[in-house]
Design an enzyme around this catalytic site. Structure first.
Site, PDB file in Angstrom:
ATOM      1  N   ASP A 259       0.833  -1.198   0.000  1.00  0.00           N
ATOM      2  CA  ASP A 259       0.000   0.000   0.000  1.00  0.00           C
ATOM      3  C   ASP A 259       0.869   1.250   0.000  1.00  0.00           C
ATOM      4  O   ASP A 259       1.391   1.654   1.034  1.00  0.00           O
ATOM      5  CB  ASP A 259      -0.877  -0.041   1.259  1.00  0.00           C
ATOM      6  CG  ASP A 259      -2.034   0.915   1.181  1.00  0.00           C
ATOM      7  OD1 ASP A 259      -2.286   1.464   0.105  1.00  0.00           O
ATOM      8  OD2 ASP A 259      -2.693   1.113   2.227  1.00  0.00           O
ATOM      9  N   SER A 261       1.307   5.290  -2.076  1.00  0.00           N
ATOM     10  CA  SER A 261       0.694   6.204  -3.046  1.00  0.00           C
ATOM     11  C   SER A 261       1.590   6.371  -4.275  1.00  0.00           C
ATOM     12  O   SER A 261       1.101   6.647  -5.362  1.00  0.00           O
ATOM     13  CB  SER A 261       0.413   7.559  -2.395  1.00  0.00           C
ATOM     14  OG  SER A 261       1.608   8.104  -1.901  1.00  0.00           O
ATOM     15  N   GLY A 309      -3.557   4.361  -9.960  1.00  0.00           N
ATOM     16  CA  GLY A 309      -4.297   5.564  -9.567  1.00  0.00           C
ATOM     17  C   GLY A 309      -3.442   6.423  -8.666  1.00  0.00           C
ATOM     18  O   GLY A 309      -2.789   5.907  -7.757  1.00  0.00           O
ATOM     19  N   SER A 314     -11.717   9.959  -4.275  1.00  0.00           N
ATOM     20  CA  SER A 314     -12.644  11.029  -3.907  1.00  0.00           C
ATOM     21  C   SER A 314     -12.157  11.856  -2.719  1.00  0.00           C
ATOM     22  O   SER A 314     -12.538  13.011  -2.574  1.00  0.00           O
ATOM     23  CB  SER A 314     -14.000  10.415  -3.575  1.00  0.00           C
ATOM     24  OG  SER A 314     -13.847   9.483  -2.527  1.00  0.00           O
ATOM     25  N   CYS A 316      -8.855  12.271  -2.050  1.00  0.00           N
ATOM     26  CA  CYS A 316      -7.426  12.502  -2.252  1.00  0.00           C
ATOM     27  C   CYS A 316      -7.129  13.964  -2.531  1.00  0.00           C
ATOM     28  O   CYS A 316      -7.852  14.613  -3.278  1.00  0.00           O
ATOM     29  CB  CYS A 316      -6.918  11.745  -3.474  1.00  0.00           C
ATOM     30  SG  CYS A 316      -7.130   9.998  -3.348  1.00  0.00           S
ATOM     31  N   GLY A 372     -13.463   2.920  -2.805  1.00  0.00           N
ATOM     32  CA  GLY A 372     -13.544   3.394  -1.433  1.00  0.00           C
ATOM     33  C   GLY A 372     -14.901   4.020  -1.204  1.00  0.00           C
ATOM     34  O   GLY A 372     -15.802   3.419  -0.606  1.00  0.00           O
ATOM     35  N   ARG A 397     -12.896   8.537   5.335  1.00  0.00           N
ATOM     36  CA  ARG A 397     -11.722   9.405   5.401  1.00  0.00           C
ATOM     37  C   ARG A 397     -10.570   8.850   4.568  1.00  0.00           C
ATOM     38  O   ARG A 397     -10.395   7.633   4.442  1.00  0.00           O
ATOM     39  CB  ARG A 397     -11.275   9.593   6.848  1.00  0.00           C
ATOM     40  CG  ARG A 397     -10.711   8.348   7.499  1.00  0.00           C
ATOM     41  CD  ARG A 397     -10.307   8.640   8.937  1.00  0.00           C
ATOM     42  NE  ARG A 397      -9.718   7.486   9.576  1.00  0.00           N
ATOM     43  CZ  ARG A 397      -9.527   7.367  10.870  1.00  0.00           C
ATOM     44  NH1 ARG A 397      -9.902   8.319  11.687  1.00  0.00           N
ATOM     45  NH2 ARG A 397      -8.958   6.286  11.380  1.00  0.00           N
ATOM     46  N   GLY A 398      -9.797   9.765   4.008  1.00  0.00           N
ATOM     47  CA  GLY A 398      -8.603   9.387   3.267  1.00  0.00           C
ATOM     48  C   GLY A 398      -7.568   8.831   4.231  1.00  0.00           C
ATOM     49  O   GLY A 398      -7.469   9.288   5.370  1.00  0.00           O
ATOM     50  N   ARG A 412       2.053   4.902   4.198  1.00  0.00           N
ATOM     51  CA  ARG A 412       1.603   4.869   2.806  1.00  0.00           C
ATOM     52  C   ARG A 412       2.094   6.102   2.043  1.00  0.00           C
ATOM     53  O   ARG A 412       2.311   6.061   0.851  1.00  0.00           O
ATOM     54  CB  ARG A 412       0.068   4.809   2.781  1.00  0.00           C
ATOM     55  CG  ARG A 412      -0.502   4.776   1.397  1.00  0.00           C
ATOM     56  CD  ARG A 412      -1.996   4.529   1.397  1.00  0.00           C
ATOM     57  NE  ARG A 412      -2.395   3.961   0.130  1.00  0.00           N
ATOM     58  CZ  ARG A 412      -2.793   4.674  -0.919  1.00  0.00           C
ATOM     59  NH1 ARG A 412      -2.842   5.980  -0.840  1.00  0.00           N
ATOM     60  NH2 ARG A 412      -3.121   4.077  -2.028  1.00  0.00           N
ATOM     61  N   GLN A 424      -2.530  14.355   2.767  1.00  0.00           N
ATOM     62  CA  GLN A 424      -2.806  14.185   1.335  1.00  0.00           C
ATOM     63  C   GLN A 424      -4.216  13.628   1.154  1.00  0.00           C
ATOM     64  O   GLN A 424      -4.517  12.941   0.174  1.00  0.00           O
ATOM     65  CB  GLN A 424      -1.784  13.241   0.690  1.00  0.00           C
ATOM     66  CG  GLN A 424      -0.392  13.840   0.628  1.00  0.00           C
ATOM     67  CD  GLN A 424       0.586  12.974  -0.154  1.00  0.00           C
ATOM     68  OE1 GLN A 424       0.255  12.387  -1.170  1.00  0.00           O
ATOM     69  NE2 GLN A 424       1.807  12.904   0.327  1.00  0.00           N
TER      70      GLN A 424
HETATM   71  P1  XMP Z   1     -12.386   6.455  -4.045  1.00  0.00           P
HETATM   72  O1  XMP Z   1     -12.527   7.454  -5.150  1.00  0.00           O
HETATM   73  O2  XMP Z   1     -12.909   5.103  -4.404  1.00  0.00           O
HETATM   74  O3  XMP Z   1     -10.811   6.292  -3.840  1.00  0.00           O
HETATM   75  O4  XMP Z   1     -12.957   6.958  -2.763  1.00  0.00           O
HETATM   76  C1  XMP Z   1     -10.253   5.346  -2.989  1.00  0.00           C
HETATM   77  C2  XMP Z   1      -8.752   5.304  -3.190  1.00  0.00           C
HETATM   78  O5  XMP Z   1      -8.160   6.559  -2.860  1.00  0.00           O
HETATM   79  C3  XMP Z   1      -6.814   6.344  -2.416  1.00  0.00           C
HETATM   80  N1  XMP Z   1      -6.668   7.031  -1.140  1.00  0.00           N
HETATM   81  C4  XMP Z   1      -6.078   8.230  -0.993  1.00  0.00           C
HETATM   82  N2  XMP Z   1      -5.415   9.008  -1.883  1.00  0.00           N
HETATM   83  N3  XMP Z   1      -5.042  10.597  -0.179  1.00  0.00           N
HETATM   84  C5  XMP Z   1      -4.870  10.189  -1.463  1.00  0.00           C
HETATM   85  O6  XMP Z   1      -4.269  10.918  -2.258  1.00  0.00           O
HETATM   86  C6  XMP Z   1      -5.681   9.876   0.761  1.00  0.00           C
HETATM   87  O7  XMP Z   1      -5.820  10.279   1.913  1.00  0.00           O
HETATM   88  C7  XMP Z   1      -6.215   8.616   0.334  1.00  0.00           C
HETATM   89  N4  XMP Z   1      -6.866   7.621   0.987  1.00  0.00           N
HETATM   90  C8  XMP Z   1      -7.148   6.680   0.048  1.00  0.00           C
HETATM   91  C9  XMP Z   1      -6.606   4.849  -2.300  1.00  0.00           C
HETATM   92  O8  XMP Z   1      -5.885   4.451  -3.438  1.00  0.00           O
HETATM   93  C10 XMP Z   1      -8.033   4.318  -2.299  1.00  0.00           C
HETATM   94  O9  XMP Z   1      -8.125   2.987  -2.744  1.00  0.00           O
END
Ligand code: XMP
Length: 498
Positions: A259, A261, A309, A314, A316, A372, A397-398, A412, A424
């Site tokens: 995992d 980025s 990706g 969403s 990010c 996500g 949450r991210g 990560r 991020q």
């Molecule tokens: P969705 O669009 O499905 O994306 O909500 C989920 C994916 O986003 C990534 N991820 C992040 N990317 N900051 C980022 O730039 C974050 O805090 C973060 N958290 C998750 C990850 O690849 C996930 O599967």
């Protein structure tokens, strides 16, 4: 008419899913005959191309069991200790059916006052020592417990209240077997016990069975070589992750996701080689990558799958904070075109907010989509629903948000615990979507219809049609995107499908 993908994606633009649109082709088969079976990695087959993201507001045991039941897979997040992550894997693999609560097991010598929580479980199971494998002695149903006058009596033992020697069914029973048993016996629940070891595996409530029966059929459940639900797990690329991995493998993880980025790093390449050397049977997914160069490096290191990706999720903010990333449609197309030559399946990760995005990801070359936000508002996602502004929502949450990083996920983002933390990602909330067991099958039916419009009867045929230039695309202008969505109405009275 339109452009072949090679031409469209070599003009110097970074396209998102919404930027591009496929031109319809020729239909000579029904939508129901479209096949979505696919590969997660070189060696793992799935009947449904859906993967739940390793995020702590998305994938724990209930989500992993539900996705495996549907023919997809969930990747258990690593924003926890190695033993907590292993426990989540074990709990998902212990399930035969997706249910929302784990069985509660207590010792017969516990006081009845120590039983305070049933959650959504219909009963507690009583074994000799409280361990699942110490022999089932009885059950206390929630309804009996609610009717008890002396639940706070510290002197009374659970054994005084339990119904002794409860009926059980073997853990090898299929969903239909258990459903039939519960219907015939008119029981509210039944415990499932491993015939060999006598270990309690699950409790199945008739209410859960009725709920699941009411949902449309998903794909063929994903099972590992152990005959249990297929479950993946995320790890990082630090030294401590090698020790974590040992625990996860013991817990039965079927696939591991590195995992990160930005996955094209010496740390990740070293970790891929370590995993392949130490656990030759375990498939390893590398990433995240968005360019052919990044992908090539990880393929050479021996990855079995690539996660694609950067900054498209969403929650990010990577593209804004670090000025690095790529539009997801371009990233998926470019990486897939090189990964395909080596037989490495691509996971299109992030940016999925409707079934059309799933069609675009899969046709542009991905073998699965990782989601996500699409899953975070479901019953199976961790956490409870809250009310905000009159809407029922769940927190999402991210993993790069400050809040998540304080629990450890900064690895990560190659953050350093000693230094300044740079977020991020953000913390938010998503709308209640009900059960994934319901909306994923609907979404997959919509995906089948999308592929049918393109004349693709399988994911492989979609990839072939795209690469050969038979399928054509165009870029949508801003106005075309507005026209492609709901517009011009004073009020929208019905919701569209997912
Ligand atoms: P969705 O669009 O499905 O994306 O909500 C989920 C994916 O986003 C990534 N991820 C992040 N990317 N900051 C980022 O730039 C974050 O805090 C973060 N958290 C998750 C990850 O690849 C996930 O599967």
């Amino acid at each position: 008419d339109g452009f072949p993908a090679t031409k469209l994606f070599s003009q110097g633009y970074s396209y998102t899913y919404d930027d591009v649109i496929f031109l319809p082709h020729y239909i000579d088969f029904p939508a129901d005959s479209v096949r979505l079976d696919t590969k997660l990695t070189r060696n793992i087959h799935l009947s449904t191309p859906c993967v739940a993201s390793p995020m702590d507001t998305v994938t724990e045991s209930a989500m992993a069991a539900a996705l495996a039941h549907l023919g997809g897979v969930g990747i258990i997040h690593s924003n926890n200790s190695a033993s907590d992550q292993s426990a989540l894997i074990r709990a998902a693999k212990a399930r035969r059916f997706p249910s929302l609560s784990d069985p509660i097991v207590v010792s017969s010598s516990d006081s009845i006052a120590s039983v305070s929580e049933f959650g959504s479980s219909p009963c507690i199971l009583v074994t000799k020592t409280g361990a699942k494998n110490s022999g089932l002695l009885g059950v206390v149903s929630k309804s009996d417990w609610l009717a008890m006058d002396d639940v706070n009596n510290k002197e009374a033992r659970v054994s005084d209240y339990m119904v002794k020697s409860p009926v059980t069914v073997p853990s090898s029973y299929s969903f239909e077997d258990v459903a039939g048993y519960l219907a015939n016996s008119k029981l509210d629940f039944v415990a499932m016990v491993d015939e060999g070891s006598g270990e309690v595996v699950d409790v199945v409530a008739s209410a859960d069975v009725e709920r699941i029966k009411g949902y449309p059929r998903g794909g063929v459940p994903s099972l590992g070589a152990d005959g249990k639900f297929l479950v993946g797990a995320a790890i990082g690329t630090r030294e401590a992750d090698k020790e974590r991995l040992e625990h996860l493998v013991k817990a039965g993880a079927n696939v591991v996701v590195l995992d990160s980025s930005q996955g094209n790093s010496s740390y990740q390449i070293e970790m891929i080689k370590y995993v392949k050397r130490t656990y030759p049977e375990l498939d390893v997914i590398g990433g995240n990558v968005v360019t052919m160069y990044q992908a090539q490096n990880l393929i050479q290191a021996g990855v079995d799958g690539l996660r694609v990706g950067m900054g498209s999720g969403s929650i990010c903010t990577t593209q804004e904070v670090c000025a690095v990333g790529r539009g997801q449609a371009t990233a998926v197309y470019k990486v897939s075109s090189i990964a395909e030559q080596s037989g490495v399946p691509v996971i299109a990760d992030g940016g999925i907010s409707n079934s059309g995005h799933i069609v675009k990801a899969l046709v542009l070359g991905a073998s699965t989509v990782m989601m996500g936000s699409f899953l975070a508002g479901s019953n199976e996602a961790p956490g409870a629903y809250e009310f905000q502004g009159g809407h029922r929502v769940k927190k999402y949450r991210g993993m790069g948000s400050l809040e998540a990083m304080t629990k450890g996920s900064d690895a990560r983002y190659l953050g350093d615990k000693e230094k300044l933390k740079i977020a991020q990602g953000v913390v938010g909330a998503v709308a209640d979507k009900g059960s994934v067991l319901k909306f994923i099958p609907y979404s997959m039916q919509a995906v089948k219809q999308g592929l049918q419009d393109l004349g693709a009867s399988s994911l492989q045929s979609a990839h072939d049609l795209l690469r050969s230039g038979v399928l054509r695309l165009e870029v949508r202008t801003g106005a075309a995107q507005i026209e492609g969505g709901v517009h011009g109405l004073a009020i929208t009275l019905t919701m569209s499908s997912p």
